[in-house]
Scaffold this active site. Sequence first.
Site, PDB file in Angstrom:
ATOM      1  N   CYS A   2      43.487 -48.095  31.781  1.00  0.00           N
ATOM      2  CA  CYS A   2      44.407 -49.204  31.611  1.00  0.00           C
ATOM      3  C   CYS A   2      43.610 -50.485  31.803  1.00  0.00           C
ATOM      4  O   CYS A   2      42.478 -50.442  32.255  1.00  0.00           O
ATOM      5  CB  CYS A   2      45.498 -49.164  32.678  1.00  0.00           C
ATOM      6  SG  CYS A   2      46.488 -47.677  32.640  1.00  0.00           S
ATOM      7  N   ARG A  27      41.675 -50.759  26.079  1.00  0.00           N
ATOM      8  CA  ARG A  27      41.724 -49.815  27.203  1.00  0.00           C
ATOM      9  C   ARG A  27      43.072 -49.105  27.307  1.00  0.00           C
ATOM     10  O   ARG A  27      43.247 -48.189  28.110  1.00  0.00           O
ATOM     11  CB  ARG A  27      41.472 -50.550  28.523  1.00  0.00           C
ATOM     12  CG  ARG A  27      40.121 -51.210  28.605  1.00  0.00           C
ATOM     13  CD  ARG A  27      39.982 -51.950  29.917  1.00  0.00           C
ATOM     14  NE  ARG A  27      40.026 -51.042  31.046  1.00  0.00           N
ATOM     15  CZ  ARG A  27      38.987 -50.415  31.545  1.00  0.00           C
ATOM     16  NH1 ARG A  27      37.800 -50.583  31.010  1.00  0.00           N
ATOM     17  NH2 ARG A  27      39.112 -49.614  32.582  1.00  0.00           N
ATOM     18  N   TRP A  75      47.823 -47.333  29.514  1.00  0.00           N
ATOM     19  CA  TRP A  75      47.571 -46.097  28.793  1.00  0.00           C
ATOM     20  C   TRP A  75      48.102 -45.016  29.714  1.00  0.00           C
ATOM     21  O   TRP A  75      47.489 -44.684  30.722  1.00  0.00           O
ATOM     22  CB  TRP A  75      46.066 -45.935  28.556  1.00  0.00           C
ATOM     23  CG  TRP A  75      45.703 -44.677  27.855  1.00  0.00           C
ATOM     24  CD1 TRP A  75      45.258 -43.519  28.413  1.00  0.00           C
ATOM     25  CD2 TRP A  75      45.715 -44.452  26.443  1.00  0.00           C
ATOM     26  NE1 TRP A  75      45.009 -42.584  27.450  1.00  0.00           N
ATOM     27  CE2 TRP A  75      45.277 -43.131  26.224  1.00  0.00           C
ATOM     28  CE3 TRP A  75      46.064 -45.234  25.340  1.00  0.00           C
ATOM     29  CZ2 TRP A  75      45.174 -42.584  24.960  1.00  0.00           C
ATOM     30  CZ3 TRP A  75      45.953 -44.683  24.084  1.00  0.00           C
ATOM     31  CH2 TRP A  75      45.514 -43.372  23.900  1.00  0.00           C
ATOM     32  N   ASN A  99      44.930 -49.231  37.646  1.00  0.00           N
ATOM     33  CA  ASN A  99      44.207 -48.443  36.651  1.00  0.00           C
ATOM     34  C   ASN A  99      43.630 -47.244  37.392  1.00  0.00           C
ATOM     35  O   ASN A  99      42.991 -47.414  38.429  1.00  0.00           O
ATOM     36  CB  ASN A  99      43.080 -49.303  36.050  1.00  0.00           C
ATOM     37  CG  ASN A  99      42.143 -48.489  35.184  1.00  0.00           C
ATOM     38  OD1 ASN A  99      42.543 -47.513  34.554  1.00  0.00           O
ATOM     39  ND2 ASN A  99      40.879 -48.873  35.155  1.00  0.00           N
ATOM     40  N   GLY A 100      43.885 -46.032  36.890  1.00  0.00           N
ATOM     41  CA  GLY A 100      43.362 -44.837  37.559  1.00  0.00           C
ATOM     42  C   GLY A 100      44.453 -43.796  37.715  1.00  0.00           C
ATOM     43  O   GLY A 100      45.522 -43.909  37.113  1.00  0.00           O
ATOM     44  N   GLU A 479      32.308 -29.426  12.029  1.00  0.00           N
ATOM     45  CA  GLU A 479      32.560 -30.719  12.673  1.00  0.00           C
ATOM     46  C   GLU A 479      31.391 -31.687  12.422  1.00  0.00           C
ATOM     47  O   GLU A 479      31.601 -32.866  12.153  1.00  0.00           O
ATOM     48  CB  GLU A 479      32.810 -30.512  14.172  1.00  0.00           C
ATOM     49  CG  GLU A 479      32.962 -31.771  14.988  1.00  0.00           C
ATOM     50  CD  GLU A 479      34.059 -32.720  14.502  1.00  0.00           C
ATOM     51  OE1 GLU A 479      34.884 -32.334  13.653  1.00  0.00           O
ATOM     52  OE2 GLU A 479      34.064 -33.877  14.959  1.00  0.00           O
ATOM     53  N   LYS A 483      31.871 -35.261  10.603  1.00  0.00           N
ATOM     54  CA  LYS A 483      31.479 -36.507  11.278  1.00  0.00           C
ATOM     55  C   LYS A 483      30.523 -37.289  10.403  1.00  0.00           C
ATOM     56  O   LYS A 483      30.658 -38.485  10.233  1.00  0.00           O
ATOM     57  CB  LYS A 483      30.840 -36.152  12.625  1.00  0.00           C
ATOM     58  CG  LYS A 483      30.993 -37.150  13.691  1.00  0.00           C
ATOM     59  CD  LYS A 483      32.269 -37.046  14.505  1.00  0.00           C
ATOM     60  CE  LYS A 483      33.523 -36.969  13.717  1.00  0.00           C
ATOM     61  NZ  LYS A 483      34.671 -36.553  14.432  1.00  0.00           N
ATOM     62  N   GLU A 486      32.267 -38.672   7.116  1.00  0.00           N
ATOM     63  CA  GLU A 486      33.305 -39.678   7.318  1.00  0.00           C
ATOM     64  C   GLU A 486      32.729 -41.064   7.611  1.00  0.00           C
ATOM     65  O   GLU A 486      33.296 -42.069   7.196  1.00  0.00           O
ATOM     66  CB  GLU A 486      34.281 -39.150   8.379  1.00  0.00           C
ATOM     67  CG  GLU A 486      34.482 -39.904   9.638  1.00  0.00           C
ATOM     68  CD  GLU A 486      35.547 -39.285  10.558  1.00  0.00           C
ATOM     69  OE1 GLU A 486      35.181 -38.470  11.408  1.00  0.00           O
ATOM     70  OE2 GLU A 486      36.727 -39.658  10.454  1.00  0.00           O
ATOM     71  N   HIS A 502      25.622 -15.945  -1.529  1.00  0.00           N
ATOM     72  CA  HIS A 502      26.698 -15.540  -2.434  1.00  0.00           C
ATOM     73  C   HIS A 502      27.090 -16.644  -3.412  1.00  0.00           C
ATOM     74  O   HIS A 502      28.171 -16.605  -3.974  1.00  0.00           O
ATOM     75  CB  HIS A 502      27.906 -15.057  -1.628  1.00  0.00           C
ATOM     76  CG  HIS A 502      27.593 -13.834  -0.814  1.00  0.00           C
ATOM     77  ND1 HIS A 502      27.405 -12.596  -1.385  1.00  0.00           N
ATOM     78  CD2 HIS A 502      27.357 -13.685   0.513  1.00  0.00           C
ATOM     79  CE1 HIS A 502      27.104 -11.722  -0.437  1.00  0.00           C
ATOM     80  NE2 HIS A 502      27.063 -12.359   0.718  1.00  0.00           N
ATOM     81  N   LYS A 602      42.880 -44.464  12.011  1.00  0.00           N
ATOM     82  CA  LYS A 602      42.662 -43.705  13.249  1.00  0.00           C
ATOM     83  C   LYS A 602      43.716 -42.616  13.400  1.00  0.00           C
ATOM     84  O   LYS A 602      43.423 -41.498  13.781  1.00  0.00           O
ATOM     85  CB  LYS A 602      42.691 -44.652  14.456  1.00  0.00           C
ATOM     86  CG  LYS A 602      42.520 -43.955  15.794  1.00  0.00           C
ATOM     87  CD  LYS A 602      41.132 -43.357  15.927  1.00  0.00           C
ATOM     88  CE  LYS A 602      40.946 -42.515  17.163  1.00  0.00           C
ATOM     89  NZ  LYS A 602      39.827 -41.573  17.042  1.00  0.00           N
TER      90      LYS A 602
END
Length: 607
Positions: A2, A27, A75, A99-100, A479, A483, A486, A502, A602
């Site tokens: 946060c 944040r 958050w 925050n935490g 992945e 990455k 993209e 093959h 996003k």
Amino acid sequence: MCGIIGYVGNKSCLPFLLEGLDALEYRGYDSAGVSLAYGDGIDTVKSKGKLAVLREKLEELSPPISFCGIGHTRWATHGEPSDINSHPHVTPALTLVHNGIIENHASIARELVERGVSFISDTDTERAAYLIDLCYSECKDPVEAIFKATKMLSGSFAFGVIFKDRPECIYAVRRDSPLIVGQSENGCFLASDVPAILPHTNICCRLDEGVVAELRGDGISFFSAPYTRIEQKFEEIKWSPEQAQKGGYAHFMIKEIHEEPMALRRTLEHINRDGLPYFEGAERLLREARSIKMVACGTAMHACLIGKHMIEKLARIPVSVEIASEFRYGEQIFDGGSLTLLLSQSGETADTVAALRRAKELGIPTLAIVNVFGSTLAREADEVIYTLAGPEISVASTKAYSLQCAILSALAISLSLIRGRTDEESAKALFGSLLSDLPRLVDEVLAKEKEIVRVTDKIYSAEHLFYIGRGIDYYLALEASLKLKEISYIHSEAYPSGELKHGTISLVSDGTPIVALITDSSLVEKSLLAVHEVISRGAKVTVICTDRISREHELPECEKIILPDAPEHLLPVVTATAIQLLAYFTATKKGLDVDKPRNLAKSVTVE
Ligand code: M6R
């Protein structure tokens, strides 16, 4: 994560608070609020949603000018995003931002309730606020009350507090969460991070753990327990405001990759109960699962494949993985005892949400693993497990993927214990290495930056590239390939090494760049066969393997990225960091806008 901001001085505080919250929105952005102190009380305005919603509310209310205030952008980690759960939290004696995560919030709540306190929010923060309030009512000294209360808290915190009968001061303290203070000719500032106050001062002090700061219009005093006045070191910040928001990193993506060790510690500690992984609320679903269908999109779907490998190997429960956009319209055949496991960073991906609703329609139990607290998936699934990655800003998902893989590894350990495939001692050993070795191993990979940058010379100018691997290395190759494509716009394909012959090997010719992932020690010889095959057709190969594999096997003469040795269930996360760095440095070498790749958002909240 946060964001906290505070200002006390000779100017109106509200513009400073809003400007600071703007800079801190990276944040957290599910709700925001401010408290404005006056001689006769404190006004608090807060609301769910982005900062713009709070701004509108404040414009309507048009509060009188205040010279001392605190603000917060949230958050959520305890209690869904809502007006009431937003900070600041108000008690009879004070207002507080946090925050935490307060780990012992439940026991503190019990004690406070016994002493007559009733809470209005679902947050751990409100419990901490009342604890400080209680201590203050006993000693009537803000610094002493904060020392006393924080001694009783376990977990992490950064607090900004204003006491109603001291409206000209802000008090601050922290443990394991960042907090800085700064001073200018117009007053003093408090913030979670430098960008929030950089437009006003670049002389800042990172508060030491456990030190209480008292911010007044004319200066800041620091105290260490038990109530000794001390000095703290101020430093000159040389970053631009934009650099500062990214913590000095060039992009959010690289900042987020570097946050992986810390986020892993946070997430795994959160599920640690006496050395074993414990998934509160989800235990019954896990005990009853006879088969699992994992559903997700993009990177989260690739994490599902890692989960499949781990769960099948450790717990011997059959797992199938489906792309959410296919699942939602496909024929779904479930047996009794099926569990649908949905993975998502945002918890808002339209296809994954639709898949969840479909599973529910079919009467199948649903468990979601998400990063955003109170998101649609988190609310609608029968049960939820959180990855505590904090906000992921860069479009390319990195730390969220690593945490998904780690939590799935912990889930596999838990399932294997439930199914009697392992005993408690072995499960503790496996989980113990996740907890203590994994963050350190990821740090070791982060230190290999130079080695990885060197490899980008071989691939950044390529038009096409292949990632190859077998078993779990194939899942990682998927992945790695996503990455890379993209953010670097290099056409990349992931292929199982054994399948090349093959058909696809016809595409390999002189100079075709191929990255071979070889971390699965049981398949090294087979993987090397494919590597030699493509080299003999002219491919330019880079091998990513563990130190042990590089020592014990004869590898071809080629570029290599050597990973630290790690137990099998940690290797996917260790390898993930390397492939993320490889994609990042390739894209930056091409001078591309890494955080906002073309055509991508996003969070994909439409079909
Ligand atoms: O928020 P989600 O995890 O549900 O998002 C799923 C995908 O859209 C996401 O992973 C996407 O593939 C990333 N951009 C990959 O880096």
